[in-house]
Design a protein around this motif. Structure first.
Motif, mmCIF file in Angstrom:
data_model
loop_
_atom_site.group_PDB
_atom_site.id
_atom_site.type_symbol
_atom_site.label_atom_id
_atom_site.label_comp_id
_atom_site.label_asym_id
_atom_site.label_seq_id
_atom_site.Cartn_x
_atom_site.Cartn_y
_atom_site.Cartn_z
ATOM 1 N N ARG A 211 0.828 -1.210 0.000
ATOM 2 C CA ARG A 211 0.000 0.000 0.000
ATOM 3 C C ARG A 211 0.863 1.261 0.000
ATOM 4 O O ARG A 211 0.510 2.270 -0.616
ATOM 5 C CB ARG A 211 -0.952 -0.015 1.205
ATOM 6 N N GLU A 212 2.009 1.196 0.699
ATOM 7 C CA GLU A 212 2.927 2.343 0.698
ATOM 8 C C GLU A 212 3.441 2.622 -0.709
ATOM 9 O O GLU A 212 3.564 3.792 -1.120
ATOM 10 C CB GLU A 212 4.099 2.062 1.639
ATOM 11 N N ILE A 213 3.735 1.574 -1.460
ATOM 12 C CA ILE A 213 4.218 1.735 -2.830
ATOM 13 C C ILE A 213 3.154 2.402 -3.692
ATOM 14 O O ILE A 213 3.443 3.337 -4.469
ATOM 15 C CB ILE A 213 4.621 0.368 -3.424
ATOM 16 N N LYS A 214 1.923 1.951 -3.540
ATOM 17 C CA LYS A 214 0.835 2.548 -4.323
ATOM 18 C C LYS A 214 0.664 4.026 -3.997
ATOM 19 O O LYS A 214 0.520 4.871 -4.899
ATOM 20 C CB LYS A 214 -0.466 1.790 -4.052
ATOM 21 N N ALA A 215 0.713 4.364 -2.713
ATOM 22 C CA ALA A 215 0.549 5.762 -2.306
ATOM 23 C C ALA A 215 1.717 6.618 -2.789
ATOM 24 O O ALA A 215 1.531 7.740 -3.291
ATOM 25 C CB ALA A 215 0.429 5.850 -0.783
ATOM 26 N N ALA A 216 2.932 6.110 -2.660
ATOM 27 C CA ALA A 216 4.107 6.858 -3.095
ATOM 28 C C ALA A 216 4.078 7.072 -4.604
ATOM 29 O O ALA A 216 4.387 8.174 -5.096
ATOM 30 C CB ALA A 216 5.379 6.112 -2.684
ATOM 31 N N TYR A 217 3.708 6.038 -5.341
ATOM 32 C CA TYR A 217 3.659 6.140 -6.803
ATOM 33 C C TYR A 217 2.645 7.198 -7.230
ATOM 34 O O TYR A 217 2.910 8.005 -8.138
ATOM 35 C CB TYR A 217 3.304 4.780 -7.394
ATOM 36 N N THR A 218 1.506 7.223 -6.560
ATOM 37 C CA THR A 218 0.481 8.222 -6.875
ATOM 38 C C THR A 218 1.009 9.637 -6.649
ATOM 39 O O THR A 218 0.752 10.544 -7.457
ATOM 40 C CB THR A 218 -0.770 7.989 -6.012
ATOM 41 N N ARG A 219 1.773 9.824 -5.574
ATOM 42 C CA ARG A 219 2.366 11.140 -5.300
ATOM 43 C C ARG A 219 3.368 11.536 -6.376
ATOM 44 O O ARG A 219 3.389 12.672 -6.840
ATOM 45 C CB ARG A 219 3.063 11.142 -3.933
ATOM 46 N N TYR A 220 4.191 10.575 -6.788
ATOM 47 C CA TYR A 220 5.187 10.882 -7.810
ATOM 48 C C TYR A 220 4.518 11.248 -9.142
ATOM 49 O O TYR A 220 4.988 12.145 -9.855
ATOM 50 C CB TYR A 220 6.114 9.686 -8.013
ATOM 51 N N LYS B 89 17.701 7.749 -6.935
ATOM 52 C CA LYS B 89 16.412 8.321 -6.563
ATOM 53 C C LYS B 89 15.314 7.291 -6.803
ATOM 54 O O LYS B 89 15.386 6.500 -7.732
ATOM 55 C CB LYS B 89 16.139 9.578 -7.384
ATOM 56 N N ARG B 90 14.292 7.337 -5.954
ATOM 57 C CA ARG B 90 13.223 6.357 -6.095
ATOM 58 C C ARG B 90 12.393 6.610 -7.356
ATOM 59 O O ARG B 90 11.900 5.659 -7.987
ATOM 60 C CB ARG B 90 12.311 6.375 -4.863
ATOM 61 N N PHE B 91 12.231 7.866 -7.720
ATOM 62 C CA PHE B 91 11.498 8.222 -8.936
ATOM 63 C C PHE B 91 12.234 9.383 -9.591
ATOM 64 O O PHE B 91 12.621 10.340 -8.928
ATOM 65 C CB PHE B 91 10.058 8.639 -8.610
#
Length: 416
Positions: free
Chosen positions: A19-28, A237-239
């Motif tokens: 779920r953290e990955i999904k939330a972070a991806y949405t922010r990016y 960097k992650r994104f």
């Protein structure tokens, strides 16, 4: 890498981490203004990290996800089979497998360069041999040419000159890894990893990514890079935008802060069996072997899959014929008497080249593994024998010598 048991991670942790990955991806996506209809492309290698990445991507986005693997032609058969069937476990679209194919036209250009270059003398510009004039490899009527004929006899080949020997192998072999080495005149090395550049990164871009971008698509590559693997990867960097086309191509590292234990816990959480090589002593999977793999991996491969050792020996015999340096350094005695006549200055009993004391070599091989164990250019068999020894390379390691290849052997605590 330490033995990390997946049992220390509980299923609820994995659910939260996904779920953290999904939330972070949405922010990016919002931060970088990536359109909602972008293409999600997973870089797949059939290893634990890319399998985890593909599983998470499919879990979040379903059939929107595409997974692509570059086959280097130096993979284990089990790895290729795993890649072609992993979609049955994940429930996703099949992994697309692409391969860099070297053409006769590319080899023709290489032959032209070799013919033009090897006929002339060359002055070495760097290193211990700096200033030495190395002879033509297209003459048999010189002292060097006659000495090389003894090399050819020792190698079991029948050619008049080194140039003739090189031209005999400069044709497509049908194996991408070997073809790349032949065209470069050497195997990949730490500072010249053309295997990664050409056989993985470039072919995926040329075959899959560029056509999408040319059609106006925006692509986000998901990669299973983890910070735990190296200091260099920890700094990624992650994104971020991809410099090859920063307006249409982005990179995302969803599991960048995960551990190996986390990765295998996710496999268990989703009921996915990992690449079977992880149950047979492999620390990582991919090239079998990678030219940069460690001592333990070489010993494991030699014990469990000797057929790959034999394949690499055959490659060495061909690649050494395409190496100008190997031809030069295979000739003469240990002190390279022919070199003294070509520009080496003698001071007393010491050999010096323009003030430098050269590390005189006598090279027979373009070694698949490069310099190992203090050996200048060992062949595969010599490296394998060294890999069976303990620290210092002089005494055999009894644990390595007694590997039981019939039982499960996992460095990640996967055996039941």
């Amino acid at each position: 890498m330490s033995n990390e048991s997946a049992a220390i991670i509980v299923p609820t942790d994995i659910s939260l981490m996904v779920r953290e990955i999904k939330a972070a991806y949405t922010r990016y996506l919002r931060e970088f203004r990536v359109p909602d209809d972008h293409i999600i492309l997973v870089n797949f290698s059939a290893g634990k990290d890319s399998t985890t990445t593909a599983t998470i991507a499919h879990h979040i986005f379903g059939d929107r996800v595409r997974s692509v693997m570059a086959d280097t032609d130096n993979e284990h058969d089990l790895t290729i089979d795993f890649a072609r069937n992993i979609h049955l476990q994940i429930g996703s679209n099949p992994v697309e497998v692409v391969k860099r194919i070297y053409t006769e036209a590319e080899f023709s250009k290489r032959r032209e360069r070799v013919i033009a270059g090897w006929k002339t003398k060359q002055t070495i510009r760097l290193g211990a041999y700096r200033g030495v004039v190395m002879p033509s490899l297209d003459r048999s009527d010189t002292k060097f040419g006659q000495a090389w004929l003894k090399t050819a006899e020792r190698w079991g080949i029948e050619f008049e000159t080194a140039l003739d020997a090189a031209l005999s192998v400069l044709h497509p072999s049908g194996n991408s890894f070997l073809d790349a080495a032949l065209l470069h005149g050497q195997f990949p090395q730490l500072r010249n990893r053309f295997c990664t550049d050409e056989l993985k990164i470039q072919i995926v871009y040329d075959a899959v990514i560029k056509p999408l971008i040319d059609d106006g698509e925006v692509v986000v590559q998901w990669s299973g890079v983890r910070a735990q693997e190296s200091t260099k990867r920890a700094a990624y960097k992650r994104f971020d935008k991809d410099n090859r086309d920063p307006d249409f191509l982005y990179n995302f590292l969803p599991i960048h802060q995960w551990t190996a234990a986390d990765v295998f816990a996710l496999h268990k959480y989703f009921g996915i069996k990992p690449n079977p090589l992880y149950l047979q002593g492999a620390d990582r999977v991919g090239c079998m072997n990678c030219v940069l793999c460690n001592k333990q991996e070489i010993a494991e491969t030699a014990a469990r899959w000797p057929e790959y050792q034999e394949r690499h020996k055959e490659w060495e015999q061909k690649v050494r014929l395409a190496s100008r340096w190997v031809h030069w350094m295979s000739v003469g005695t240990f002190d390279q008497a022919w070199m003294r006549a070509m520009g080496v200055k003698r001071l007393g009993n010491e050999k010096q080249i323009y003030g430098l004391e050269p590390d005189i070599q006598h090279i027979e091989w373009s070694g698949f593994y490069g310099p190992r164990g203090g050996m200048g250019s060992p062949n595969v068999d010599e490296v394998v024998e060294w890999a069976k020894t303990g620290r210092g390379g002089k005494v055999y390691d009894l644990v390595k010598a007694s590997l039981d290849t019939e039982v499960c052997s996992s460095r990640y605590g996967l055996c039941e």
